[in-house]
Enzyme design. Sequence first.
Site, PDB file in Angstrom:
ATOM      1  CE  LYS A  99       3.850  32.834  35.169  1.00 30.03           C
ATOM      2  NZ  LYS A  99       3.836  31.883  36.307  1.00 30.03           N
ATOM      3  CD  GLU A 159      -6.291  44.419  41.540  1.00 31.13           C
ATOM      4  OE1 GLU A 159      -6.389  44.393  42.787  1.00 31.13           O
ATOM      5  OE2 GLU A 159      -6.933  45.196  40.833  1.00 31.13           O
ATOM      6  CB  CYS A 199      -4.762  39.728  48.237  1.00 24.53           C
ATOM      7  SG  CYS A 199      -6.284  39.622  47.323  1.00 24.53           S
ATOM      8  CD  GLU A 255       0.113  39.611  51.385  1.00 27.14           C
ATOM      9  OE1 GLU A 255       1.094  39.498  50.630  1.00 27.14           O
ATOM     10  OE2 GLU A 255      -1.037  39.825  50.985  1.00 27.14           O
TER      11      GLU A 255
HETATM   12  P1  NAD Z   1       3.869  35.791  43.298  1.00 25.68           P
HETATM   13  O1  NAD Z   1       4.141  37.240  43.173  1.00 25.68           O
HETATM   14  O2  NAD Z   1       4.944  34.897  43.730  1.00 25.68           O
HETATM   15  O3  NAD Z   1       3.383  35.205  41.885  1.00 25.68           O
HETATM   16  C1  NAD Z   1       2.302  35.729  41.169  1.00 25.68           C
HETATM   17  C2  NAD Z   1       2.508  35.450  39.695  1.00 25.68           C
HETATM   18  O4  NAD Z   1       3.604  36.213  39.234  1.00 25.68           O
HETATM   19  C3  NAD Z   1       2.844  34.006  39.375  1.00 25.68           C
HETATM   20  O5  NAD Z   1       2.239  33.638  38.163  1.00 25.68           O
HETATM   21  C4  NAD Z   1       4.345  34.046  39.246  1.00 25.68           C
HETATM   22  O6  NAD Z   1       4.855  33.003  38.458  1.00 25.68           O
HETATM   23  C5  NAD Z   1       4.555  35.391  38.608  1.00 25.68           C
HETATM   24  N1  NAD Z   1       5.868  35.991  38.833  1.00 25.68           N
HETATM   25  C6  NAD Z   1       6.718  35.807  39.873  1.00 25.68           C
HETATM   26  N2  NAD Z   1       7.832  36.538  39.699  1.00 25.68           N
HETATM   27  C7  NAD Z   1       7.684  37.205  38.529  1.00 25.68           C
HETATM   28  C8  NAD Z   1       8.501  38.119  37.805  1.00 25.68           C
HETATM   29  N3  NAD Z   1       9.704  38.489  38.236  1.00 25.68           N
HETATM   30  N4  NAD Z   1       8.021  38.628  36.646  1.00 25.68           N
HETATM   31  C9  NAD Z   1       6.788  38.269  36.183  1.00 25.68           C
HETATM   32  N5  NAD Z   1       5.998  37.396  36.815  1.00 25.68           N
HETATM   33  C10 NAD Z   1       6.426  36.865  37.987  1.00 25.68           C
HETATM   34  O7  NAD Z   1       2.575  35.676  44.213  1.00 25.68           O
HETATM   35  P2  NAD Z   1       1.853  34.356  44.732  1.00 25.68           P
HETATM   36  O8  NAD Z   1       2.702  33.763  45.794  1.00 25.68           O
HETATM   37  O9  NAD Z   1       1.426  33.510  43.589  1.00 25.68           O
HETATM   38  O10 NAD Z   1       0.520  34.979  45.357  1.00 25.68           O
HETATM   39  C11 NAD Z   1       0.473  35.529  46.613  1.00 25.68           C
HETATM   40  C12 NAD Z   1       0.586  37.031  46.562  1.00 25.68           C
HETATM   41  O11 NAD Z   1      -0.402  37.568  45.696  1.00 25.68           O
HETATM   42  C13 NAD Z   1       0.307  37.682  47.902  1.00 25.68           C
HETATM   43  O12 NAD Z   1       1.219  38.721  48.124  1.00 25.68           O
HETATM   44  C14 NAD Z   1      -1.094  38.246  47.740  1.00 25.68           C
HETATM   45  O13 NAD Z   1      -1.407  39.321  48.568  1.00 25.68           O
HETATM   46  C15 NAD Z   1      -1.100  38.631  46.331  1.00 25.68           C
HETATM   47  N6  NAD Z   1      -2.484  38.684  45.831  1.00 25.68           N
HETATM   48  C16 NAD Z   1      -3.045  39.897  45.549  1.00 25.68           C
HETATM   49  C17 NAD Z   1      -4.355  39.974  45.114  1.00 25.68           C
HETATM   50  C18 NAD Z   1      -5.000  41.274  44.790  1.00 25.68           C
HETATM   51  O14 NAD Z   1      -5.992  41.266  44.070  1.00 25.68           O
HETATM   52  N7  NAD Z   1      -4.535  42.387  45.280  1.00 25.68           N
HETATM   53  C19 NAD Z   1      -5.083  38.817  44.960  1.00 25.68           C
HETATM   54  C20 NAD Z   1      -4.488  37.604  45.276  1.00 25.68           C
HETATM   55  C21 NAD Z   1      -3.168  37.561  45.689  1.00 25.68           C
END
Ligand code: NAD
Length: 480
Positions: A178, A253, A287, A387
């Site tokens: 997804k 992550e 991130c 962040e």
């Molecule tokens: P997000 O949490 O909004 O979304 C990430 C994914 O989760 C998307 O596919 C989204 O559709 C899904 N999602 C959202 N709500 C959900 C729920 N309730 N249940 C299941 N899935 C759900 O994050 P984003 O805006 O896409 O990405 C940015 C964030 O990701 C930042 O906080 C960043 O630090 C983090 N990030 C972490 C890493 C790491 O490896 N630690 C790497 C990249 C990004």
Amino acid sequence: MATATDRAVNVREKIYVGGEWVKAGGDGVIEVINASTEQVMGSVPEGTVEDVDRAVAAARSAFDAWAATPVPERADWMARIGQGLAARMDEIAALIAQEVGMPLKLSTMIQAGLPTTTFNSMPKLLEEIAWEQQVGNSLVVREPVGVVAAITPWNYPLHQIAAKVAPAMAAGCTVVLKPSQVAPLNAALLADVIDEVGLPAGVFNLVTGRGSVIGEALARHPDVDMVSFTGSTAAGRRVAEAAAGTIKKVALELGGKSPNVILDDADLQQAITDGVGKCFLNSGQTCSALTRMLVPRSRLAEAEQIAAAVAEHFKPGDPFDSSTVLGPLVSEDQRETVRKYIAKGIDEGAKLLTGGAETPAGLDHGYFVAPTVFSEVTPGMTIAKEEIFGPVLVLMPYEDEQDAVRIANDSVYGLAGGVWSGDPERAKRVARRIRTGQVEINGGAFNPLAPFGGYKQSGYGRELGHYGLEEFLQVKALQL
Ligand code: NAD
């Protein structure tokens, strides 16, 4: 030269389930917006809970045969996918430069290069797994975890997908992916590659859609054995809660607020030049970005001057212009969030050295934010704690080494960090005291085979290399 504005619209009308492109259950469509033109650049189907059920069923029925496929054969499949991606590097780089806004040159190296490297690293990593070990009278064997749900974000979209999907499939798991609804087109391209190489049906499945619907349904699903999630800490918490109902394995992550400790004997010019770049990479939407720069108070004035001058070189512009090093943010929402943080920094009394919340001159289209540096930032300020995910660096003065370590660890996050010193042994000593999953010493390069992951609220589990592959294996003991 083709620019971001004259590229064809990329419409995807199907999801990939059981080795075929099939119509999604509902009629919903999610539009994908080009980050620099604000124009619709494509769309994907908005999947439904029934689509999740179909995809999980396909993954479940493919599991036994795939898990029993000899390891060298699985290694060959991964290498073939790696070759398929390598053949389409330019297309991937241009697509993600539009979806996310990363400058094309960087997008080619990172957004297209890393996923290819990850798939290509699987054959060697598989050889290094101890599939069977004798422990006293037990034979300890490693087995694939089962059906894996991979939920991924938009910032390094295909890299984050590859970091889960490649080791999961290599380990013998089957997958339902997804991807982020913000940048999903690259995931469809991966499915094209997988389809072209002819991977057995059901080993890889793709359902596009919303996190609150598809992501939650996958995390709750009784037939999913593991959910591997990358994204925000808030969504990760929801995933862990939803997964708890069926006690499935979870790897998270999450976000970061990573410290870059510049010790008093460091080469300030070199450390700050590198540190500003590490903060602004991908417009700060990384991130592991080193967003908190810790400098000795005695050298703060000098540090401020260098940081502002270096930041001003990061002129925002069109990702398809070869001189651009700083693209737009991914979306309107993201730009608004970042602007609010900048305003909050000013309100809470941080000293603005350069940048600010205003639209950079001459960039009326695209979600651009000026490279911004604050100084005199204290640990209690919002911009030191949360962040931001934009091109915003904070300089935090410290008194001595002990104080620097205290400030570095004063965070709910623990993803990454950096230490700079004229004495590498001293830098290593300080690095060992920092509670994060990675620490780079004197600008040490990113290693795609090193374990990547968090302490504290940056999550649990590791990705990439040997440790990333182990995440998708169970251990079983046979008593002899
Ligand atoms: P997000 O949490 O909004 O979304 C990430 C994914 O989760 C998307 O596919 C989204 O559709 C899904 N999602 C959202 N709500 C959900 C729920 N309730 N249940 C299941 N899935 C759900 O994050 P984003 O805006 O896409 O990405 C940015 C964030 O990701 C930042 O906080 C960043 O630090 C983090 N990030 C972490 C890493 C790491 O490896 N630690 C790497 C990249 C990004």
